[in-house]
Design a protein around this motif. Sequence first.
Motif, PDB file in Angstrom:
ATOM      1  N   GLN A  55      17.923  10.445   7.380  1.00 30.19           N
ATOM      2  CA  GLN A  55      16.699  10.123   6.639  1.00 30.19           C
ATOM      3  C   GLN A  55      15.969   8.940   7.266  1.00 30.19           C
ATOM      4  N   ASN A  56      16.702   7.889   7.587  1.00 25.43           N
ATOM      5  CA  ASN A  56      16.072   6.711   8.178  1.00 25.43           C
ATOM      6  C   ASN A  56      15.534   6.990   9.576  1.00 25.43           C
ATOM      7  N   THR A  59      12.215   8.995   9.231  1.00 28.38           N
ATOM      8  CA  THR A  59      11.032   8.192   8.893  1.00 28.38           C
ATOM      9  C   THR A  59      10.646   7.274  10.052  1.00 28.38           C
ATOM     10  N   TYR A  60      11.629   6.730  10.756  1.00 30.55           N
ATOM     11  CA  TYR A  60      11.361   5.910  11.941  1.00 30.55           C
ATOM     12  C   TYR A  60      10.634   6.745  13.000  1.00 30.55           C
ATOM     13  N   MET A  62       8.772   9.422  12.592  1.00 29.32           N
ATOM     14  CA  MET A  62       7.386   9.697  12.189  1.00 29.32           C
ATOM     15  C   MET A  62       6.503   8.485  12.447  1.00 29.32           C
ATOM     16  N   GLY A  63       7.003   7.310  12.137  1.00 27.61           N
ATOM     17  CA  GLY A  63       6.213   6.097  12.343  1.00 27.61           C
ATOM     18  C   GLY A  63       5.895   5.833  13.798  1.00 27.61           C
ATOM     19  N   LEU A  98       9.892  15.880   9.044  1.00 26.69           N
ATOM     20  CA  LEU A  98       9.693  16.371   7.672  1.00 26.69           C
ATOM     21  C   LEU A  98      10.665  17.493   7.331  1.00 26.69           C
ATOM     22  N   LEU A 101      13.947  15.952   6.571  1.00 24.93           N
ATOM     23  CA  LEU A 101      13.986  15.310   5.258  1.00 24.93           C
ATOM     24  C   LEU A 101      14.056  16.331   4.122  1.00 24.93           C
TER      25      LEU A 101
END
Length: 156
Positions: A55-56, A59-60, A62-63, A98, A101
Amino acid sequence: MSWWQERWQGLGADVGCRIAAMADPSRFIYFVVVVMGIGGLGAWLRIGDFDLLRQNLATYSMGISAAAAVELVLPGKSVMAMRMLGLALGIIAVASALVTLQSEWLNAVWLAAVCGWLLWIFCNSENENIGEARPTDATGGDVNELAGDLKGFATD
């Protein structure tokens, strides 16, 4: 050679030069320590718990992908093919993050991370604030080869 072959070879050469720029020790250390290490610290702290790591890292990814894709596409220094490659990598990274996730059985987070890191490399390969100056940058070319001539000038 056809127009299409020239375009694909040009894109290949551009990608190769941008990846080769990572051979600069200061640029490589910045990428590993700052971008991957400190930037992804939230993900790396959860390395014992695979679900939280996924999960982390998603998101990392995507950023970093969004920031790098925008930085690569907007400045206008890149050729159109490189911009489209950057946009495609950004879309793949965000989509695979995504999917990771939302799905417990599909693990595409590493694809997202690799796309994000490639995007960062592509957009920062010519960043003058990272890396050492090449000896030919100041002169605009080989210092042993004299460009132009002195026709029309008094040289006495």
